[in-house]
Design an enzyme around this catalytic site. Structure first.
Site, PDB file in Angstrom:
ATOM      1  N   PRO A   2       2.131  -9.498   4.731  1.00 22.73           N
ATOM      2  CA  PRO A   2       3.057  -9.164   3.451  1.00 22.73           C
ATOM      3  C   PRO A   2       2.703  -8.037   2.681  1.00 22.73           C
ATOM      4  O   PRO A   2       2.304  -7.370   1.910  1.00 22.73           O
ATOM      5  CB  PRO A   2       2.998  -9.933   2.527  1.00 22.73           C
ATOM      6  CG  PRO A   2       2.272 -11.395   2.278  1.00 22.73           C
ATOM      7  CD  PRO A   2       0.946 -10.900   3.758  1.00 22.73           C
ATOM      8  N   GLU A   3       4.192  -7.325   2.607  1.00 23.81           N
ATOM      9  CA  GLU A   3       4.194  -5.881   2.075  1.00 23.81           C
ATOM     10  C   GLU A   3       5.556  -5.670   1.193  1.00 23.81           C
ATOM     11  O   GLU A   3       6.088  -6.445   0.729  1.00 23.81           O
ATOM     12  CB  GLU A   3       4.574  -4.853   2.474  1.00 23.81           C
ATOM     13  CG  GLU A   3       3.593  -4.657   4.138  1.00 23.81           C
ATOM     14  CD  GLU A   3       1.993  -3.659   4.061  1.00 23.81           C
ATOM     15  OE1 GLU A   3       2.591  -3.404   3.024  1.00 23.81           O
ATOM     16  OE2 GLU A   3       1.361  -3.382   4.289  1.00 23.81           O
ATOM     17  N   HIS A  93      -2.358 -25.992   5.484  1.00 25.93           N
ATOM     18  CA  HIS A  93      -3.652 -24.646   4.477  1.00 25.93           C
ATOM     19  C   HIS A  93      -1.747 -24.678   3.363  1.00 25.93           C
ATOM     20  O   HIS A  93      -2.180 -23.832   3.049  1.00 25.93           O
ATOM     21  CB  HIS A  93      -3.466 -23.082   4.887  1.00 25.93           C
ATOM     22  CG  HIS A  93      -3.624 -23.490   6.442  1.00 25.93           C
ATOM     23  ND1 HIS A  93      -5.605 -23.786   6.248  1.00 25.93           N
ATOM     24  CD2 HIS A  93      -3.414 -22.926   7.911  1.00 25.93           C
ATOM     25  CE1 HIS A  93      -6.206 -23.793   7.683  1.00 25.93           C
ATOM     26  NE2 HIS A  93      -5.305 -23.553   8.684  1.00 25.93           N
ATOM     27  N   ARG A 112      -5.234 -18.310   4.799  1.00 25.26           N
ATOM     28  CA  ARG A 112      -6.968 -17.460   4.862  1.00 25.26           C
ATOM     29  C   ARG A 112      -7.563 -17.276   3.788  1.00 25.26           C
ATOM     30  O   ARG A 112      -8.224 -16.671   3.108  1.00 25.26           O
ATOM     31  CB  ARG A 112      -6.254 -15.793   5.309  1.00 25.26           C
ATOM     32  CG  ARG A 112      -6.068 -15.862   7.226  1.00 25.26           C
ATOM     33  CD  ARG A 112      -6.140 -13.846   7.991  1.00 25.26           C
ATOM     34  NE  ARG A 112      -7.889 -13.942   7.535  1.00 25.26           N
ATOM     35  CZ  ARG A 112      -7.239 -12.437   8.013  1.00 25.26           C
ATOM     36  NH1 ARG A 112      -6.345 -11.869   8.448  1.00 25.26           N
ATOM     37  NH2 ARG A 112      -8.287 -12.073   8.318  1.00 25.26           N
ATOM     38  N   ARG A 154      -5.420  15.378  -7.753  1.00 30.43           N
ATOM     39  CA  ARG A 154      -6.698  14.727  -6.747  1.00 30.43           C
ATOM     40  C   ARG A 154      -7.073  15.688  -5.809  1.00 30.43           C
ATOM     41  O   ARG A 154      -6.472  15.980  -4.649  1.00 30.43           O
ATOM     42  CB  ARG A 154      -5.871  13.623  -6.304  1.00 30.43           C
ATOM     43  CG  ARG A 154      -5.723  12.554  -7.621  1.00 30.43           C
ATOM     44  CD  ARG A 154      -7.027  12.338  -8.594  1.00 30.43           C
ATOM     45  NE  ARG A 154      -6.526  10.694  -9.953  1.00 30.43           N
ATOM     46  CZ  ARG A 154      -6.632  10.306 -10.065  1.00 30.43           C
ATOM     47  NH1 ARG A 154      -7.841   9.884  -8.695  1.00 30.43           N
ATOM     48  NH2 ARG A 154      -5.951   9.361 -10.985  1.00 30.43           N
TER      49      ARG A 154
END
Ligand SMILES: [Zn+2]
Length: 273
Positions: A2-3, A93, A112, A154
């Protein structure tokens, strides 16, 4: 995985779906996740409390309850939240189930187990390391002003900087590639070697691509009422991600695939400078 747009879509759906509902009972198994899931503790805190809102910080969800306190959830690699009727079959799960006062259940499924569900008392949130470490909110106001100076300091590839959670929270590999392509910036170009106006354009594209993805996810919101209550993940219209070797949608040249900081990065050598 999921983003951020999916997490934001889930947040919006939960805000509507859980409004004024209260938790009558909590079930689950205290499995090892990103952090140990402490079902007795979550049960002791949640039972009898009512939902009053849902917030998001990066890819963390914060479900706010009354009396005050929050359930912090991260979906990790494979986590899903299902909101549906208690009679729906319980999937494998399923680690945590919140029984609601209207007969529905909110279930957290995570094969997971890279996700987490942690109770935060009101004073805990300010000290929560996962939240304190997060950088700018990419959907928040003022990203185009706040992000460019940070990137410009950076000496690292801009692509890597966009994935640095300490700078900006939750952009992810897919949307970093898309935003860089839209902004015409070469992913391996260093932040300190990129002019500020170009970084401002990049920040705007980051927000645009995420906002468009949230809008597309929002169109699937009606599907949340399906019997299994699956929030699901949605496919968005991606221009370059996953299309290495194919034609650039802008110039027709061949999209290249380069590894930067060990992440696959698709980009167009003609359009991105
Ligand atoms: Zn191109």
């Amino acid at each position: 995985m999921p983003e951020l747009p999916e997490v934001e879509t889930v947040r919006r759906a939960l805000e509507i779906g859980l409004e004024t509902r209260s938790v009558t009972r909590v079930r689950g198994r205290s499995v090892m996740m990103r952090r140990p899931l402490d079902v007795p503790l979550v049960a002791a805190r949640l039972e009898g409390r009512a939902f009053i809102g849902a917030r998001r910080r990066g890819k963390f969800l914060l479900l706010d309850l009354d009396p005050p306190g929050s359930l912090m959830i991260h979906l990790g690699m494979s986590g899903r939240l299902l909101l549906g009727d208690a009679s729906a079959p319980v999937l494998d799960h399923t680690h945590l189930v919140l029984e609601l006062d209207d007969g529905r259940e909110l279930r957290f499924v995570d094969p997971r187990r890279f996700g987490l569900a942690v109770w935060l008392d009101p004073d805990d949130e300010a000290h929560e390391p996962s939240l304190a470490a997060l950088g700018l909110e990419p959907l928040g106001p003022g990203l185009e002003d706040a992000l460019p100076p940070l990137l410009h300091q950076r000496r690292s590839p801009v692509k890597s900087l966009l994935l640095d959670q300490h700078l900006v929270a939750g952009v992810g590999n897919i949307y970093a590639a898309e935003a860089l392509w839209r902004a015409g910036i070469r992913p391996m170009r260093y932040g300190n070697r990129t002019a500020l106006p170009r970084l401002r354009r990049l920040a705007l594209e980051v927000r645009s691509v995420l906002t468009e993805a949230v809008a597309q996810g929002g169109t699937t919101i009606r599907d949340y009422a399906t019997p299994d209550g699956n929030f699901g993940y949605f496919a968005v219209d991606l221009q370059v991600y996953g299309k290495a070797g194919g034609p650039c949608p802008r110039c027709g040249g061949t999209l290249k695939d380069t590894r930067i900081s060990n992440r696959a990065t698709v980009w167009c050598p003609s359009c991105q400078r």
